[in-house]
Design an enzyme around this catalytic site. Structure first.
Site, PDB file in Angstrom:
ATOM      1  N   SER A   1       0.851  -1.188   0.000  1.00 49.64           N
ATOM      2  CA  SER A   1       0.000   0.000   0.000  1.00 49.64           C
ATOM      3  C   SER A   1       0.884   1.235   0.000  1.00 49.64           C
ATOM      4  O   SER A   1       2.021   1.199   0.493  1.00 49.64           O
ATOM      5  CB  SER A   1      -0.894   0.022   1.244  1.00 49.64           C
ATOM      6  OG  SER A   1      -1.579   1.259   1.369  1.00 49.64           O
TER       7      SER A   1
ATOM      8  N   TYR B   1      -2.174  -0.316  10.580  1.00 50.44           N
ATOM      9  CA  TYR B   1      -2.234  -0.672   9.158  1.00 50.44           C
ATOM     10  C   TYR B   1      -0.996  -0.171   8.432  1.00 50.44           C
ATOM     11  O   TYR B   1      -0.356  -0.914   7.678  1.00 50.44           O
ATOM     12  CB  TYR B   1      -3.494  -0.073   8.529  1.00 50.44           C
ATOM     13  CG  TYR B   1      -3.631  -0.370   7.050  1.00 50.44           C
ATOM     14  CD1 TYR B   1      -4.158  -1.583   6.616  1.00 50.44           C
ATOM     15  CD2 TYR B   1      -3.227   0.554   6.088  1.00 50.44           C
ATOM     16  CE1 TYR B   1      -4.279  -1.865   5.262  1.00 50.44           C
ATOM     17  CE2 TYR B   1      -3.337   0.276   4.737  1.00 50.44           C
ATOM     18  CZ  TYR B   1      -3.867  -0.932   4.328  1.00 50.44           C
ATOM     19  OH  TYR B   1      -3.972  -1.205   2.984  1.00 50.44           O
TER      20      TYR B   1
ATOM     21  N   LYS C   1       1.897  -2.525   6.550  1.00 48.26           N
ATOM     22  CA  LYS C   1       2.208  -2.462   5.122  1.00 48.26           C
ATOM     23  C   LYS C   1       3.662  -2.047   4.879  1.00 48.26           C
ATOM     24  O   LYS C   1       4.288  -2.507   3.915  1.00 48.26           O
ATOM     25  CB  LYS C   1       1.240  -1.508   4.413  1.00 48.26           C
ATOM     26  CG  LYS C   1      -0.178  -2.062   4.330  1.00 48.26           C
ATOM     27  CD  LYS C   1      -0.240  -3.383   3.582  1.00 48.26           C
ATOM     28  CE  LYS C   1      -1.653  -3.882   3.368  1.00 48.26           C
ATOM     29  NZ  LYS C   1      -1.709  -5.160   2.616  1.00 48.26           N
TER      30      LYS C   1
END
Length: 263
Positions: free
Chosen positions: A156, A171, A175
């Site tokens: 991402s 998150y 990533k």
């Protein structure tokens, strides 16, 4: 062989995946669904791994029918090493081999960093980072036996920037870990497989639908393209990474974000 060199061929053939077998985690919805479709459209047989999807079997049937390839769905929990390893071995038994692994499963949450509970933090890391490693590890065992293979992680843009206004430290950290993991594995496993990442920006999937309209407006203001991508706009990049068209590329992180990370 280190980065096995394919014969020079017509560029359309270089992208051709006919006869290849690919596994896609999270392949029944969102980005993974169009990756599954794209690989099948390029000629690959596809094993879709899902955890909680209720229509994975129907999705597999539709993709198979539309592309005249074999597509099957398998239930597994990527956060459980034994589960994903068993599913991968089952896929090899059913299809006879494995050539490509798309490590795509992921979850997201928005929690203020000072308020994360251990369970909330662990849930993100279990799927996004630990699960990514377990999936790649299961595929790499097969690839090492065969002497070649190809791993593609879905990372991402959150690996390289801090998204606003949402608060998603877990998150983003997971990533970032995926991108670095892919780089490490690309060197460590260079004798028997290639390893690359694709880092999408804002993609119009159900994972974003829960967010407030004002957040979405802010994101649009920050994206030079002034729109989100549709999931199908990513499938060509995955086919590129999976095919001989990218035969000398390993350890790369392809950012597809409409310019979001540039200003």
């Amino acid at each position: 062989m280190v980065l096995a060199q394919p014969a020079n061929q017509h560029v359309s053939k270089a992208f051709d995946l006919t006869g290849k077998v690919a596994v896609v985690t999270g392949g029944a919805r969102g980005i993974g669904l169009d990756v599954s479709r794209g690989l099948a459209e390029a000629g690959a047989h596809v094993a879709i791994i899902y955890n909680s999807s209720t229509d994975a079997e129907a999705v597999a049937t539709q993709i198979a029918s539309a592309n005249n390839v074999t597509v099957r769905a398998y239930q597994a929990n990527v956060a459980n090493q034994d589960s994903i390893d068993a599913a991968t071995r089952k896929i090899v038994t059913d299809f006879g081999k494995l050539d490509i692994a798309v490590v795509n499963s992921g979850v997201a949450s928005c929690v203020a960093a000072e308020e994360y509970t251990p369970q909330q933090w662990k849930q993100i890391m279990d799927v996004n980072l630990d699960g990514a490693f377990y999936t790649a590890q299961a595929a790499a065992k097969i690839f090492k036996e065969r002497g070649h293979g190809n791993i593609i992680f879905t990372a991402s843009v959150s690996a390289t920037l801090v998204n606003v206004p949402q608060k998603q430290a877990a998150y983003n950290a997971s990533k970032a870990g995926v991108v670095q993991l892919a780089k490490c594995l690309s060197v460590e496993w260079v004798d028997f497989c290639r390893v690359n990442c694709i880092s999408p920006g804002f993609i119009a999937t159900e994972i974003l639908d829960i967010h407030p309209a004002e957040w979405r407006d802010k994101w649009m203001d920050m994206i030079p393209a002034k729109r989100m991508a549709q999931t199908y706009e990513l499938k060509g990049a995955y086919v590129f990474c999976a095919s001989d068209a990218s035969s000398y590329m390993t350890g790369a992180n392809i950012v597809i974000d409409g310019g979001y990370t540039l200003p």
